[in-house]
Design an enzyme around this catalytic site. Structure first.
Site, short mmCIF file in Angstrom:
data_model
loop_
_atom_site.label_atom_id
_atom_site.label_comp_id
_atom_site.label_asym_id
_atom_site.label_seq_id
_atom_site.Cartn_x
_atom_site.Cartn_y
_atom_site.Cartn_z
N GLU A 166 -4.49 -7.65 30.81
CA GLU A 166 -4.25 -6.23 31.01
C GLU A 166 -3.99 -5.56 29.67
OE1 GLU A 166 -1.10 -5.94 33.88
OE2 GLU A 166 -2.40 -6.52 35.54
N HIS A 220 1.29 5.90 34.57
CA HIS A 220 0.14 5.01 34.69
C HIS A 220 -1.12 5.83 34.49
CE1 HIS A 220 -2.68 2.05 36.14
NE2 HIS A 220 -1.70 1.16 36.18
N ARG A 249 -0.44 1.62 27.87
CA ARG A 249 -0.55 2.67 28.87
C ARG A 249 -0.25 4.07 28.34
NH1 ARG A 249 2.36 -0.32 34.02
NH2 ARG A 249 0.61 -1.66 34.57
N HIS A 256 4.82 6.26 36.78
CA HIS A 256 4.66 4.90 37.32
C HIS A 256 5.90 4.02 37.18
CE1 HIS A 256 2.60 1.35 38.65
NE2 HIS A 256 2.73 0.74 37.48
N ARG A 262 6.83 0.07 28.61
CA ARG A 262 6.72 -1.25 29.24
C ARG A 262 5.32 -1.82 29.08
NH1 ARG A 262 4.91 -3.13 34.29
NH2 ARG A 262 4.47 -1.00 34.96
#
Length: 538
Positions: A119, A243, A295, A356, A391
């Site tokens: 990811e 997100h 992100r 998110h 994060r």
């Protein structure tokens, strides 16, 4: 779903507020010696854990290293992470995965080994997953194990109102210890004083502070607000993660398109409404890592293109991959989109950013301990130092397992010396009446979420945040007055917590005079050479 055990008159050793990954992990460890009560605001599986699509990050491949995972986490966190926390969590990750396997979580395998995906922000494939519904599989396994354990009692539809402090004792001693929680049983409308030797907040984040969020409806910052009112420090609340890819559909809200779609080759493109630029792959203009950038970078890039061109959404396209590959890796998303008339094997997916994850929260140490004796905070409601200013994908569930374990073991280590709670005064409703205008709650809730989205969203300015602060100041007076005169309801409790959380976010964001990680202030676009936490004290 396991049958709920009925409440009884026994004294519980530990109360856990929240029935997600963090809370149930702690409960299962504690149940070796302790009587545990787990409270859920809604149904036991209604929290954020069950919604998690992606997976859990862990170093399990021979070509990967702890140091690589640590570096990726620190880079994503823009240097604000506390390194001792990052090392602690990442080094515990393989053990956490093994415990989940032992509980029966059916992680995907390939040729006899765990299948690892990649990811954004990760330098290796290290994400274990169960198709694209990892959270649901984990939640199911944890609930079954907890439901089978005679030392764990689970109660649903229990809305925590405030923590029970020393001052709530029949004979207060003037200390700062926490002895449990006042909670509303929404089934009968009665408030109970639930006491224990130790209390763990595992209440999740504060996503519903924003108009658009992938979080479940119960993510109203309850644990953060309760801890603040009790006297805990709160840190880094300005870092709200958005997100990049939430499905854009006017009839379906909050459906997340997992990070793994980009990790497996999904490309972000401009839609037909972009005119001459339609079909353009735009991420190369923003970061050399393109779709695999962290992100915050991807979300700001999408937000920039939407605003620059006046778009409603952008496209996420993985249709260039073989259809069987897409269906095999993303069966849940594929079926959901197909039901909405979108075949992701043949056409792009319309997406927009949405709030998110809450990276800030109740400040804790490596054992999940807060500033107050007897009170722990774990999972998304806490600020442990793992995530820093942003994060890294799939580190959130990992944090839940590691801190659920560490907080429980800390309690068990000191179990024989923990004091029993003193006699506590019952909840007093003698001077309040039934709510007379529920529309006030609905109006204020909508207003908060809208001005937080517009003024304290992906891109911020001092003027926008000042406007948000002014609205919050007025609403705090209005909600406090309403709370003091009427009996509590679930909606009122959530509104009170939502507003206090919004206040903490804005206060934190106004203090940071730089742009770092998830906090981007157009008035201060630079990053300071020294990374500093934003710590608020009551």
């Amino acid at each position: 779903m396991p049958d709920l055990q009925q409440p009884d008159t026994q004294q519980y050793d530990v109360i856990i507020i929240g029935s997600g990954a963090a809370g149930l992990t702690a409960a299962l460890v504690l149940a070796e010696r302790a009587k545990v009560l787990v409270l859920s605001k809604g149904q036991l599986d209604s929290g954020s854990t069950a919604w998690a699509q992606g997976g859990i990050a862990a170093v399990l491949d021979s070509g990967d290293t702890f140091e690589d995972h640590i570096r990726d986490t620190m880079v994503a966190g823009a240097g604000l992470n506390r390194r001792e926390t990052v090392e602690f969590v990442i080094e515990q990750a393989p053990r956490a995965i093994k415990r989940l396997i032992d509980l029966g979580v059916p992680f995907n395998t390939e040729q006899g080994a765990l299948h690892l995906t990649r990811e954004g922000g990760h330098s290796h494939r290290r994400i274990v997953h169960v198709d694209d519904a990892t959270g649901w599989a984990v939640q199911t396994a944890l609930l079954k194990a907890a439901g089978d354990n005679p030392n764990i009692t689970m109660r649903s539809n229990m809305v925590a109102i405030d923590l029970i402090r020393d001052r709530n004792a029949v004979d207060p001693e003037g200390g700062q210890s926490i002895w449990g929680v006042y909670a509303l049983d929404t089934g009968i409308g009665h408030v109970e004083a639930l006491t224990a030797k130790a209390t763990i907040l595992a209440t999740g984040g504060a996503g519903r502070t924003y108009l658009f969020s992938t979080a479940p409806s119960g993510a109203t910052g309850d644990g953060i607000a309760m801890a603040w009112r009790a006297g805990c420090r709160i840190s880094n609340m300005e870092f709200m993660q958005f997100h990049p890819t939430c499905l854009y559909n006017l009839d379906v809200k909050n459906f997340l398109i997992t990070e793994a779609v980009r990790g497996e080759g999904g490309i972000l493109k401009l839609p037909p409404d972009a005119g001459a630029e339609a079909g353009k792959r735009f991420m190369p203009d923003f970061d050399e890592r393109m779709e695999l950038a962290p992100r915050d970078i991807v979300a700001r890039a999408i937000d920039h293109e939407i605003k620059r061109l006046g778009l409603d959404y952008v496209h996420l396209d993985i249709s260039h991959k073989p259809p069987e590959f897409v269906r095999e890796h993303f069966p849940t998303i594929y079926e959901r989109l197909l039901g909405l008339g979108i075949d992701m094997t043949k056409e792009p997916i319309p997406v927009v950013p949405a709030q998110h994850y809450t990276c800030g929260g109740v400040r804790v140490d490596l054992k999940g301990q807060t500033d107050l004796p007897g009170l722990y905070a774990i999972g998304e409601c806490s600020e442990s130092g793992l995530h820093g200013a942003n994060r890294l994908a799939s580190n959130s569930l990992l944090e839940c397992f590691v801190f659920g374990d560490s907080s429980a073991h800390d309690i068990l280590t000191r179990f024989d010396t923990l004091r029993a709670p003193p006699p506590i005064r019952p909840w007093d409703e003698s001077r309040v009446t039934a709510p007379d205008e529920e529309v006030v709650i609905k109006q204020n809730w909508t207003e908060i979420r809208r001005f937080m989205w517009n003024y304290v969203g992906i891109v911020r300015t001092d003027k926008r945040m000042e406007r948000a602060a002014n609205r919050i100041r007025l609403l705090l007076e209005e909600v406090d007055e309403y709370y003091g005169n009427f009996r509590v309801t679930k909606d009122l409790i959530e509104l009170r917590n939502l507003l206090k959380t919004a206040d903490l976010i804005v206060r934190s964001a106004r203090r940071r005079k730089e742009s770092r990680g998830l906090h981007y202030n157009a008035d201060y676009p630079q990053i300071d050479p020294v990374a500093r936490d934003t710590v608020l004290a009551p």
